[in-house]
Write an enzyme that holds these catalytic residues in place. Sequence first.
Site, PDB file in Angstrom:
ATOM      1  N   LYS A  13       0.824  -1.212   0.000  1.00 56.94           N
ATOM      2  CA  LYS A  13       0.000   0.000   0.000  1.00 56.94           C
ATOM      3  C   LYS A  13       0.858   1.263   0.000  1.00 56.94           C
ATOM      4  CE  LYS A  13      -2.708  -0.066   3.503  1.00 56.94           C
ATOM      5  NZ  LYS A  13      -2.596   1.092   4.380  1.00 56.94           N
ATOM      6  N   ARG A  88     -11.221   2.434   8.119  1.00 59.95           N
ATOM      7  CA  ARG A  88     -10.914   1.054   8.470  1.00 59.95           C
ATOM      8  C   ARG A  88     -12.100   0.387   9.158  1.00 59.95           C
ATOM      9  NH1 ARG A  88      -5.160   1.785   8.560  1.00 59.95           N
ATOM     10  NH2 ARG A  88      -3.895   0.398   9.695  1.00 59.95           N
ATOM     11  N   ARG A 127      10.472  -5.953   6.455  1.00 59.50           N
ATOM     12  CA  ARG A 127      10.366  -4.506   6.202  1.00 59.50           C
ATOM     13  C   ARG A 127      11.190  -3.697   7.197  1.00 59.50           C
ATOM     14  NH1 ARG A 127       4.572  -1.762   5.314  1.00 59.50           N
ATOM     15  NH2 ARG A 127       4.138  -2.315   7.465  1.00 59.50           N
ATOM     16  N   ARG A 160       9.576  -1.568  12.420  1.00 63.15           N
ATOM     17  CA  ARG A 160       8.467  -0.991  13.188  1.00 63.15           C
ATOM     18  C   ARG A 160       8.061  -1.963  14.279  1.00 63.15           C
ATOM     19  NH1 ARG A 160       3.896   0.972   9.035  1.00 63.15           N
ATOM     20  NH2 ARG A 160       2.634  -0.178  10.513  1.00 63.15           N
ATOM     21  N   ARG A 171      -3.265  -7.848  13.299  1.00 58.03           N
ATOM     22  CA  ARG A 171      -3.715  -6.861  12.315  1.00 58.03           C
ATOM     23  C   ARG A 171      -4.584  -7.505  11.242  1.00 58.03           C
ATOM     24  NH1 ARG A 171       2.025  -4.317  11.230  1.00 58.03           N
ATOM     25  NH2 ARG A 171       1.155  -2.546  10.109  1.00 58.03           N
TER      26      ARG A 171
HETATM   27  P1  AMP Z   1      -0.812   1.675   9.272  1.00 61.41           P
HETATM   28  O1  AMP Z   1       0.496   2.358   9.113  1.00 61.41           O
HETATM   29  O2  AMP Z   1      -1.876   2.169   8.335  1.00 61.41           O
HETATM   30  O3  AMP Z   1      -0.686   0.163   9.276  1.00 61.41           O
HETATM   31  O4  AMP Z   1      -1.344   2.070  10.740  1.00 61.41           O
HETATM   32  C1  AMP Z   1      -0.594   1.757  11.885  1.00 61.41           C
HETATM   33  C2  AMP Z   1      -1.517   1.703  13.102  1.00 61.41           C
HETATM   34  O5  AMP Z   1      -2.154   2.979  13.274  1.00 61.41           O
HETATM   35  C3  AMP Z   1      -2.659   0.700  12.993  1.00 61.41           C
HETATM   36  O6  AMP Z   1      -2.278  -0.615  13.348  1.00 61.41           O
HETATM   37  C4  AMP Z   1      -3.670   1.311  13.962  1.00 61.41           C
HETATM   38  O7  AMP Z   1      -3.284   1.077  15.299  1.00 61.41           O
HETATM   39  C5  AMP Z   1      -3.508   2.810  13.704  1.00 61.41           C
HETATM   40  N1  AMP Z   1      -4.417   3.300  12.637  1.00 61.41           N
HETATM   41  C6  AMP Z   1      -4.068   3.806  11.410  1.00 61.41           C
HETATM   42  N2  AMP Z   1      -5.154   4.153  10.705  1.00 61.41           N
HETATM   43  C7  AMP Z   1      -6.229   3.863  11.491  1.00 61.41           C
HETATM   44  C8  AMP Z   1      -7.638   3.969  11.321  1.00 61.41           C
HETATM   45  N3  AMP Z   1      -8.186   4.443  10.183  1.00 61.41           N
HETATM   46  N4  AMP Z   1      -8.431   3.578  12.347  1.00 61.41           N
HETATM   47  C9  AMP Z   1      -7.919   3.116  13.491  1.00 61.41           C
HETATM   48  N5  AMP Z   1      -6.601   2.957  13.718  1.00 61.41           N
HETATM   49  C10 AMP Z   1      -5.751   3.335  12.727  1.00 61.41           C
END
Ligand code: AMP
Length: 216
Positions: A13, A88, A127, A160, A171
């Site tokens: 993504k 989400r 990663r 990370r 996740r």
């Molecule tokens: P990502 O980098 O998009 O994988 O986001 C990392 C973390 O941020 C996720 O595992 C969630 O804890 C939080 N997060 C990011 N976007 C959202 C969202 N739209 N709703 C809720 N939590 C989010």
Amino acid sequence: MNILIMGPAGSGKGTAAKKIVEEFLVAHISTGDMLRENVKENTELGQQAKDYMEAGRLVPDDLINAMVKERLLRDDVKEGFLMDGFPRTLVQAKAFDEITKSIEKPVEIVINLKVDVDTLAGRITGRRICKNCGAIYHIKNAPSKVEGICDVCGNPTIQRPDDTLEQLQVRLSEHAKNTEPVLDYYREKGLVKDIEAAKSADEVWLDIKQAIDTVK
Ligand code: AMP
């Protein structure tokens, strides 16, 4: 263009988002990046979000919706947006409908990146990201020139804290539980384009570009 991109952790993504933004000149709005920035700056939002993020769980909807609403008021959204990592949940999708209605920027396409679990596991555990500039590497598929050092800015690259197999499982189940209904919601509106994303980044990009060009 007003674009959403969806796909589980490791679906490519981030890479695809970068290319979409360059090609279609839209504002890249990544809720994950915004949250990480808030954690780094130790803002009130960052403090509220940190524990959820480290556990791989979703941050509560009201915090996210408020953050996105504020972000969409900025000038750079004039030419459109690429939402990355949002919505989400169904609650977020419905709140987003209200927000996009108020700024007259309806979602025009939802890019859904599909990847099998084994491919995801390999991508996630390998990663590495630059702590400073956010550049993304993979220890096998896209290593930095010097191990552990960012090619772009020379700072250390790190894994990370949520890029482990355990967190991937959490996740993925969060994704299935919360995000599948969001996809169904947009599918009913006829907006979803499924993209087979276990292929190389270049092949995936061609498919994405073609999908967006057809609705442009
Ligand atoms: P990502 O980098 O998009 O994988 O986001 C990392 C973390 O941020 C996720 O595992 C969630 O804890 C939080 N997060 C990011 N976007 C959202 C969202 N739209 N709703 C809720 N939590 C989010």
